[in-house]
Each structure stands twice: as C-alpha cells, then as structure tokens.
Write a protein that holds these residues in place. Structure first.
Motif, PDB file in Angstrom:
ATOM      1  N   ARG A  86       0.827  -1.209   0.000  1.00 35.20           N
ATOM      2  CA  ARG A  86       0.000   0.000   0.000  1.00 35.20           C
ATOM      3  C   ARG A  86       0.859   1.257   0.000  1.00 35.20           C
ATOM      4  O   ARG A  86       0.546   2.229  -0.691  1.00 35.20           O
ATOM      5  N   ASP A  87       1.919   1.246   0.782  1.00 31.01           N
ATOM      6  CA  ASP A  87       2.829   2.400   0.784  1.00 31.01           C
ATOM      7  C   ASP A  87       3.429   2.620  -0.597  1.00 31.01           C
ATOM      8  O   ASP A  87       3.546   3.757  -1.071  1.00 31.01           O
ATOM      9  N   ASP A  90       0.831   4.105  -2.963  1.00 33.07           N
ATOM     10  CA  ASP A  90       0.654   5.541  -2.726  1.00 33.07           C
ATOM     11  C   ASP A  90       1.801   6.343  -3.336  1.00 33.07           C
ATOM     12  O   ASP A  90       1.598   7.378  -3.965  1.00 33.07           O
ATOM     13  N   GLU A  91       3.030   5.833  -3.125  1.00 33.38           N
ATOM     14  CA  GLU A  91       4.203   6.551  -3.633  1.00 33.38           C
ATOM     15  C   GLU A  91       4.210   6.582  -5.158  1.00 33.38           C
ATOM     16  O   GLU A  91       4.460   7.629  -5.769  1.00 33.38           O
ATOM     17  N   ALA A  93       1.607   6.253  -7.096  1.00 33.38           N
ATOM     18  CA  ALA A  93       0.485   7.080  -7.555  1.00 33.38           C
ATOM     19  C   ALA A  93       0.864   8.557  -7.547  1.00 33.38           C
ATOM     20  O   ALA A  93       0.523   9.303  -8.471  1.00 33.38           O
ATOM     21  N   ARG A  94       1.581   8.973  -6.505  1.00 32.13           N
ATOM     22  CA  ARG A  94       2.038  10.367  -6.455  1.00 32.13           C
ATOM     23  C   ARG A  94       3.015  10.656  -7.585  1.00 32.13           C
ATOM     24  O   ARG A  94       2.973  11.705  -8.226  1.00 32.13           O
ATOM     25  N   TYR A 106      -7.776  10.295  -8.613  1.00 31.67           N
ATOM     26  CA  TYR A 106      -8.737   9.236  -8.297  1.00 31.67           C
ATOM     27  C   TYR A 106      -9.397   8.667  -9.549  1.00 31.67           C
ATOM     28  O   TYR A 106     -10.267   7.816  -9.464  1.00 31.67           O
ATOM     29  N   GLN A 226     -11.633   5.766  -8.049  1.00 29.50           N
ATOM     30  CA  GLN A 226     -11.332   5.372  -6.674  1.00 29.50           C
ATOM     31  C   GLN A 226     -12.167   6.208  -5.701  1.00 29.50           C
ATOM     32  O   GLN A 226     -12.963   7.048  -6.096  1.00 29.50           O
TER      33      GLN A 226
END
Length: 322
Positions: A86-87, A90-91, A93-94, A106, A226
């Motif tokens: 998950r981390d 997120d990274e 995705a950024r 999203y 999302q």
C-alpha cells in the motif's frame, strides 16, 4: 474446503497435508500411490509445506505439524507485505500524478483490451460484500455476445450481494436474458429500466468502473474511479436508477389473473414488457398474434389501474406480480 490453496500452495501440497493429518505419518512413496501423483510431485509439495513449517521428515516418513503457529507467522508476514504494498502504491500514484497532469488522481483511464478485462474481473474477484451495477450490455458492432461476467458466479457463491439495473435493450437479447436468469436464480437482485445511460460497476464502496456507449466496441475506454466525491456521486446515480426501476421476477410461480395474482401467461407477458420487448417480439415469444398481446396488455392495465405500460410494470411490481 481448500484452506491451503487460498494462501498459494498447490493442490498436491494441500492434499498431502490433509492426508497426513487424517491418516498420520506416511512415506513419500505411499503418498504418491494414495494420491495418484508422481514421486517428484510429492517431493515438490513436501518442500512447499516444509517451507511454511507445516511438515517435517521423520526418518523415512513425512509428518504433519500443527498449523496454527506456522500460519499465524505467515499471516504476520503477509500483513507486513500488504502494508508495504500500500505504501508503494501511494508513492507510485504520487509519482504518476507528478508526470501525468491529464486528470485527478482518483480517476484512471484504461485503454488496452487486456487491462479492461482485468479491471472488470477485479470487480468480481475483489468484492467482499456487494456489487451494484447498471448494464446497457455490450455495445458496438464488434461487441462480444452477452454472457455472465467472468467471476460473477463465483462471487455470488461466496455470498457477495449483487444488485443490477438492466436497460430494456439488454432484455431483447435471448442470450442476455438467459445469462441474467442464471444470476437471478443464484441470488442476484435484478431490475429493469427503459433507458440506462451507461455501464457501471461499483465494487463495495471502494472503486467503480464506468463504460459509456460507443459505436466501436474496440475503442471503448473503461474509467476506474477510486474513493472520492465522484465515487459517491456514482453510487447516487445507481441508487436513483434502482428506485425507479422495476424488479425482474426470480421464478415463475403459479398465479391466477384475477386481481391478487396473474396466470403464468400474464406473468410471462409482464416479464417481456418489463424488458421493453415490442408487441411483435412478445407475440413471437408467446406464439400468439399481436392483437392478442395488445388485448392482454389492455386487460392487465385495466386490472391494475395503469395508464401506461411502464406504470403497468410498476404496479405489477408493487403487488408482487414481478
């Protein structure tokens, strides 16, 4: 029961472990004979089990070990891996948003056929408690024949709740009607509305997949949405359709035509009407003339006090006739 396959072990490894638990320690050759697999398959499966601490050798025999401690340890490892995943998501995705400014983070536009298929399958495989959907069916001249979505039957079998609003045009397709009835018989709640504007699938409250109509099926793009205000809005769109739509019947119970309950023919007629079939199509399905169909519809409207055919469907639904 497949308690070990779901965590990634092979079927042979699971069969060996269960056999050892049930029958006690056994030599590899005996297991190969009992399970009708090759000695090499037994050795490979034993290595899988030993790697998780579920099996150990005892001289010439293999012995099963208690599962709790070994699987608790595995669960702890998997939980840490999930957190790391998950981390990383997120990274990445950024990082993606920093280099692709075409839209908010999203929303993801899925363009390739393989990615579209994978995204649609995710809805079925990842759903935990419910799938809500709007369906106009396949679109475009190259659209594939209607069928039950891959993974849908498995999701229904594991207890996922399905609520689907179908556009009337879907029910004009015999293959589509057959697929829908299959799902309804397994517990899907299905309704029909004359004009459904798009294909929409909502997986729990986590993400949605949107597909708009297109002339060329091969050029359709799926849009993954999302958690966001947009996702909340799509849920609202579904709920609006659901409130307006007419339920499809689950089965064909026997009924009579006087007020409280219709005959089998009347119920079948209501089913075709709710699907938006023309009088000509209904007449062909029932093996009667169009004049007979019109007369039966008029009689049903009189009995239920309906001014239009859509009102007829609503009134029939409210009385439990559909």
């Amino acid at each position: 029961m497949h308690p070990l396959r779901v965590i990634g072990l092979t079927a042979t490894a699971e069969d060996i472990y269960l056999a050892l638990v049930q029958r006690g320690p056994a030599p590899p050759a005996g297991l190969a004979s009992t399970l009708r697999v090759t000695p090499d398959a037994v050795r490979a499966a034993a290595d899988e089990l030993a790697g998780l601490g579920l099996l150990e050798p005892d001289g010439e025999r293999l012995v099963a070990r208690p599962p709790r401690a070994a699987l608790d340890a595995l669960a702890e490892i998997r939980a840490k891996e999930l957190g790391t995943l998950r981390d990383s998501a997120d990274e990445l995705a950024r990082f993606w948003r920093d280099h692709h400014a075409e839209g908010p983070g999203y929303i993801e536009i899925v363009r390739t056929e393989a990615a579209r298929d994978a995204l649609a399958r995710r809805v079925q495989d990842e759903a935990v408690y419910q799938v809500r959907a709007l369906s106009i069916g396949p679109t475009g001249r190259l659209a594939a024949p209607a069928q039950v979505a891959p993974g849908c039957l498995e999701a229904l079998a594991r207890g996922v709740s399905y609520s689907v609003v179908y556009g009337a045009q879907v029910l004009r397709d015999p293959l589509a009607r057959e697929a829908i009835q299959t799902c309804v018989n397994l517990g899907e709640r299905a309704r029909v509305f004359p004009n459904v504007a798009l294909n929409l699938m909502i997986c729990d409250d986590r993400f949605a997949v949107v597909t708009a109509p297109a002339r060329d099926h091969q050029r359709r793009h799926y849009i993954a949405v999302q958690r966001s205000a947009l996702l909340d809005g799509l849920v609202g769109v579904f709920e609006s359709y659901w409130q307006m739509a007419v339920p499809l019947p689950i089965s064909h119970e026997s009924m009579d035509d006087a007020g409280a309950s219709p005959t089998d023919d009347a119920r079948q007629l209501l089913t075709y009407l709710s699907g938006g079939l023309t009088d000509e199509s209904i007449a062909r399905e029932l093996g009667v003339s169009e004049r007979t169909v019109a007369r039966r519809i008029a009689r049903l409207q009189e009995v239920l006090g309906a001014q239009t055919r859509f009102q007829l469907g609503v009134q029939a639904s409210r009385r439990g006739w559909l």
